[in-house]
Design a protein around this motif. Structure first.
Motif, PDB file in Angstrom:
ATOM      1  N   LYS A  81       0.835  -1.206   0.000  1.00  0.00           N
ATOM      2  CA  LYS A  81       0.000   0.000   0.000  1.00  0.00           C
ATOM      3  C   LYS A  81       0.869   1.257   0.000  1.00  0.00           C
ATOM      4  O   LYS A  81       0.610   2.207  -0.761  1.00  0.00           O
ATOM      5  N   GLU A  82       1.888   1.269   0.835  1.00  0.00           N
ATOM      6  CA  GLU A  82       2.738   2.452   0.958  1.00  0.00           C
ATOM      7  C   GLU A  82       3.524   2.731  -0.318  1.00  0.00           C
ATOM      8  O   GLU A  82       3.550   3.868  -0.805  1.00  0.00           O
ATOM      9  N   ILE A  83       4.173   1.703  -0.857  1.00  0.00           N
ATOM     10  CA  ILE A  83       5.003   1.970  -2.046  1.00  0.00           C
ATOM     11  C   ILE A  83       4.132   2.178  -3.280  1.00  0.00           C
ATOM     12  O   ILE A  83       4.551   2.835  -4.226  1.00  0.00           O
ATOM     13  N   GLY A  84       2.910   1.630  -3.264  1.00  0.00           N
ATOM     14  CA  GLY A  84       1.980   1.921  -4.352  1.00  0.00           C
ATOM     15  C   GLY A  84       1.653   3.402  -4.399  1.00  0.00           C
ATOM     16  O   GLY A  84       1.600   4.015  -5.476  1.00  0.00           O
ATOM     17  N   ASP A  85       1.441   3.992  -3.226  1.00  0.00           N
ATOM     18  CA  ASP A  85       1.181   5.435  -3.160  1.00  0.00           C
ATOM     19  C   ASP A  85       2.409   6.234  -3.597  1.00  0.00           C
ATOM     20  O   ASP A  85       2.288   7.244  -4.292  1.00  0.00           O
ATOM     21  N   ILE A  86       3.585   5.782  -3.202  1.00  0.00           N
ATOM     22  CA  ILE A  86       4.820   6.497  -3.538  1.00  0.00           C
ATOM     23  C   ILE A  86       5.106   6.420  -5.041  1.00  0.00           C
ATOM     24  O   ILE A  86       5.474   7.412  -5.675  1.00  0.00           O
ATOM     25  N   LEU A  87       4.918   5.229  -5.644  1.00  0.00           N
ATOM     26  CA  LEU A  87       5.236   5.013  -7.053  1.00  0.00           C
ATOM     27  C   LEU A  87       4.087   5.360  -7.989  1.00  0.00           C
ATOM     28  O   LEU A  87       4.231   5.291  -9.209  1.00  0.00           O
ATOM     29  N   LYS A  88       2.924   5.695  -7.418  1.00  0.00           N
ATOM     30  CA  LYS A  88       1.744   6.080  -8.203  1.00  0.00           C
ATOM     31  C   LYS A  88       1.234   4.952  -9.094  1.00  0.00           C
ATOM     32  O   LYS A  88       0.707   5.186 -10.183  1.00  0.00           O
ATOM     33  N   GLN A  89       1.404   3.729  -8.634  1.00  0.00           N
ATOM     34  CA  GLN A  89       0.859   2.561  -9.323  1.00  0.00           C
ATOM     35  C   GLN A  89       0.390   1.560  -8.268  1.00  0.00           C
ATOM     36  O   GLN A  89       1.039   1.408  -7.226  1.00  0.00           O
ATOM     37  N   LEU A 108      12.823   0.825  -6.455  1.00  0.00           N
ATOM     38  CA  LEU A 108      11.996   0.076  -5.499  1.00  0.00           C
ATOM     39  C   LEU A 108      12.580   0.154  -4.094  1.00  0.00           C
ATOM     40  O   LEU A 108      11.855   0.317  -3.113  1.00  0.00           O
ATOM     41  N   ASN A 109      13.907   0.043  -3.998  1.00  0.00           N
ATOM     42  CA  ASN A 109      14.551   0.144  -2.690  1.00  0.00           C
ATOM     43  C   ASN A 109      14.283   1.508  -2.060  1.00  0.00           C
ATOM     44  O   ASN A 109      13.970   1.608  -0.856  1.00  0.00           O
ATOM     45  N   LYS A 110      14.386   2.556  -2.859  1.00  0.00           N
ATOM     46  CA  LYS A 110      14.137   3.910  -2.362  1.00  0.00           C
ATOM     47  C   LYS A 110      12.699   4.046  -1.863  1.00  0.00           C
ATOM     48  O   LYS A 110      12.444   4.638  -0.803  1.00  0.00           O
ATOM     49  N   ALA A 111      11.741   3.468  -2.606  1.00  0.00           N
ATOM     50  CA  ALA A 111      10.332   3.559  -2.219  1.00  0.00           C
ATOM     51  C   ALA A 111      10.066   2.803  -0.918  1.00  0.00           C
ATOM     52  O   ALA A 111       9.355   3.292  -0.034  1.00  0.00           O
ATOM     53  N   VAL A 112      10.642   1.600  -0.789  1.00  0.00           N
ATOM     54  CA  VAL A 112      10.451   0.818   0.439  1.00  0.00           C
ATOM     55  C   VAL A 112      11.046   1.553   1.640  1.00  0.00           C
ATOM     56  O   VAL A 112      10.400   1.697   2.689  1.00  0.00           O
ATOM     57  N   ASN A 113      12.271   2.047   1.501  1.00  0.00           N
ATOM     58  CA  ASN A 113      12.918   2.730   2.623  1.00  0.00           C
ATOM     59  C   ASN A 113      12.194   4.028   2.993  1.00  0.00           C
ATOM     60  O   ASN A 113      12.153   4.413   4.167  1.00  0.00           O
ATOM     61  N   GLN A 114      11.608   4.676   1.999  1.00  0.00           N
ATOM     62  CA  GLN A 114      10.800   5.869   2.270  1.00  0.00           C
ATOM     63  C   GLN A 114       9.569   5.500   3.085  1.00  0.00           C
ATOM     64  O   GLN A 114       9.192   6.207   4.023  1.00  0.00           O
ATOM     65  N   ALA A 115       8.954   4.361   2.747  1.00  0.00           N
ATOM     66  CA  ALA A 115       7.787   3.884   3.496  1.00  0.00           C
ATOM     67  C   ALA A 115       8.165   3.513   4.925  1.00  0.00           C
ATOM     68  O   ALA A 115       7.441   3.814   5.876  1.00  0.00           O
ATOM     69  N   LEU A 116       9.321   2.851   5.084  1.00  0.00           N
ATOM     70  CA  LEU A 116       9.753   2.407   6.406  1.00  0.00           C
ATOM     71  C   LEU A 116      10.079   3.568   7.338  1.00  0.00           C
ATOM     72  O   LEU A 116      10.098   3.401   8.562  1.00  0.00           O
ATOM     73  N   ALA A 117      10.325   4.749   6.777  1.00  0.00           N
ATOM     74  CA  ALA A 117      10.660   5.912   7.598  1.00  0.00           C
ATOM     75  C   ALA A 117       9.437   6.530   8.270  1.00  0.00           C
ATOM     76  O   ALA A 117       9.571   7.352   9.174  1.00  0.00           O
ATOM     77  N   LYS A 118       8.240   6.114   7.856  1.00  0.00           N
ATOM     78  CA  LYS A 118       7.018   6.686   8.425  1.00  0.00           C
ATOM     79  C   LYS A 118       6.778   6.141   9.835  1.00  0.00           C
ATOM     80  O   LYS A 118       6.815   4.927  10.051  1.00  0.00           O
ATOM     81  N   PRO A 119       6.518   7.015  10.805  1.00  0.00           N
ATOM     82  CA  PRO A 119       6.294   6.570  12.184  1.00  0.00           C
ATOM     83  C   PRO A 119       5.185   5.547  12.329  1.00  0.00           C
ATOM     84  O   PRO A 119       5.302   4.600  13.109  1.00  0.00           O
ATOM     85  N   GLU A 120       4.110   5.703  11.561  1.00  0.00           N
ATOM     86  CA  GLU A 120       3.001   4.749  11.676  1.00  0.00           C
ATOM     87  C   GLU A 120       3.381   3.355  11.194  1.00  0.00           C
ATOM     88  O   GLU A 120       2.904   2.350  11.732  1.00  0.00           O
ATOM     89  N   ILE A 121       4.275   3.283  10.198  1.00  0.00           N
ATOM     90  CA  ILE A 121       4.735   1.975   9.718  1.00  0.00           C
ATOM     91  C   ILE A 121       5.644   1.335  10.764  1.00  0.00           C
ATOM     92  O   ILE A 121       5.561   0.136  11.043  1.00  0.00           O
ATOM     93  N   LYS A 122       6.521   2.121  11.363  1.00  0.00           N
ATOM     94  CA  LYS A 122       7.385   1.603  12.427  1.00  0.00           C
ATOM     95  C   LYS A 122       6.543   1.022  13.559  1.00  0.00           C
ATOM     96  O   LYS A 122       6.848  -0.057  14.091  1.00  0.00           O
ATOM     97  N   GLU A 123       5.484   1.717  13.928  1.00  0.00           N
ATOM     98  CA  GLU A 123       4.617   1.256  15.021  1.00  0.00           C
ATOM     99  C   GLU A 123       3.874  -0.019  14.641  1.00  0.00           C
ATOM    100  O   GLU A 123       3.751  -0.944  15.443  1.00  0.00           O
ATOM    101  N   GLN A 124       3.372  -0.076  13.407  1.00  0.00           N
ATOM    102  CA  GLN A 124       2.655  -1.265  12.950  1.00  0.00           C
ATOM    103  C   GLN A 124       3.557  -2.496  12.950  1.00  0.00           C
ATOM    104  O   GLN A 124       3.166  -3.573  13.403  1.00  0.00           O
ATOM    105  N   PHE A 125       4.787  -2.333  12.463  1.00  0.00           N
ATOM    106  CA  PHE A 125       5.718  -3.451  12.431  1.00  0.00           C
ATOM    107  C   PHE A 125       6.099  -3.887  13.841  1.00  0.00           C
ATOM    108  O   PHE A 125       6.212  -5.080  14.128  1.00  0.00           O
TER     109      PHE A 125
END
Length: 339
Positions: A69-77, A284-301
């Motif tokens: 969901k996160e990288i889909g939003d980042i990559l616009k696909q 793809l690596n950049k998009a994933v790492n950008q998603a992982l930087a979000k506080p809500e993702i850190k909390e979910q994981f």
């Protein structure tokens, strides 16, 4: 018109023909190259499929859907998650190794892929040669738990109790060659005289039930699957498999305090077919790492027993290669072959 004049005109026309041909060829080459350049720059230009080689509901599926969901939003696909379980994750992963290396078919895997490689002599693919590392999502330790009547409450007491009673105690796993089997055998390999017998089960559920009932005394398991039993008093935790204290269970002592150097972390990440272009891997690596930087993702994981771990594709590749070599060596030394 003289013969000389005619010859001059013929040469002139020929030269013009060559010039036109060169211009036409150059234009064609430019036109032909344009789509490739555009497609390269526009990645992704269509939906991406992320294969999860396990059934819905497990940690692999949960993490894959969060990241998709996160990288889909980042990559616009849109990222379409497709569960393809079977053969301990090998079925879906093997499918991806045969897909086109164009960045549109990915796989979300866990560290069980490398333990599989250690204990399965006939894997349908090579985790190092047939897959391109993209990004690690997260890492998380396992928890060492015992029956409430077991005479130990920390790593030092556990080692002492088992060494003082060789052959008296058993440990449960979800099956021969499973992640928790390898984690326990790795621990055993580092402690001379740590004599505890293996009792494999067909799944985690029955293994946990028998540890609670004291038919089997010990179990090494992922945090999310065992911590609820510990918190409600059905089981007792004696340690954690990370090298240092972990925010997953900050009150638990690392096994490394009694067994120096012992570390067994689970990990989750994303790969693509071997040969995927570097620019796509890096995007793809950049998009994933950008998603992982979000506080809500850190909390979910963290709630799922994992700590986000943004690293480069090369670093992730080193983790996979090191793990495969380690588990192959351990399987050979301990004579472990998957059922």
């Amino acid at each position: 018109m003289t013969t000389t004049t005619q010859a001059t005109h013929q040469i002139s026309f020929a030269r013009r023909g060559i010039a036109v041909a060169v211009l036409a060829f150059t234009a064609a080459a430019t036109i032909g190259a344009a789509p490739a350049m555009a497609a390269d720059a526009a990645y992704p230009s269509k939906p991406i499929t992320m294969i999860v080689p396990y059934p819905p509901g497990g940690s692999n599926d949960v993490f894959a859907r969060q990241i998709a969901k996160e990288i889909g939003d980042i990559l616009k696909q849109p990222i379409i998650v497709d569960n393809r379980p079977g053969a301990s994750g090998n079925t879906g992963t093997a499918f991806v190794t045969k897909a086109a290396p164009d960045g549109y078919t990915l796989v979300a895997v866990s560290s069980s892929m490398t333990t599989n490689a250690g204990v399965q002599p006939k894997m349908p693919f090579d985790p190092v040669k047939n897959l391109a590392p993209i990004a690690m999502f997260a890492k998380g330790p396992m928890v060492v738990a015992v029956n409430n009547d077991f005479p130990a409450s920390n790593p030092t007491e556990l080692v002492k109790a088992i060494k003082a009673n060789p052959g008296k105690f058993n440990y449960a796993t979800s099956g021969t060659g499973s992640v928790n089997h390898m984690a326990t055998e790795y621990l055993r390999s580092m402690i001379p005289g740590f004599d505890i017998a293996h009792v494999p089960y067909k799944g985690q559920g029955p293994a946990v039930t028998d540890v609670i009932g004291n038919q089997v005394q010990m179990l090494v398991s992922s945090g999310p699957s065992i911590l609820p039993m510990i918190r409600n008093g059905k089981l007792k935790a004696v340690g954690i498999t990370s090298l240092k204290p972990s925010p997953i269970a900050p009150d638990l002592t690392p096994m490394a305090t009694a067994v120096p150097g012992y570390e067994f972390d689970l990990w989750w990440g994303m790969l693509a077919p071997a040969g995927t272009p570097a620019n796509i891997v890096n995007a793809l690596n950049k998009a994933v790492n950008q998603a992982l930087a979000k506080p809500e993702i850190k909390e979910q994981f963290l709630r799922e027993g994992a700590i986000v771990t943004p690293i480069t594709p090369a670093q992730f590749g080193d983790v996979i290669k090191t793990d495969v070599e380690r588990w192959k060596k351990l399987a050979k030394e301990r004579n472990i072959v998957a059922d």
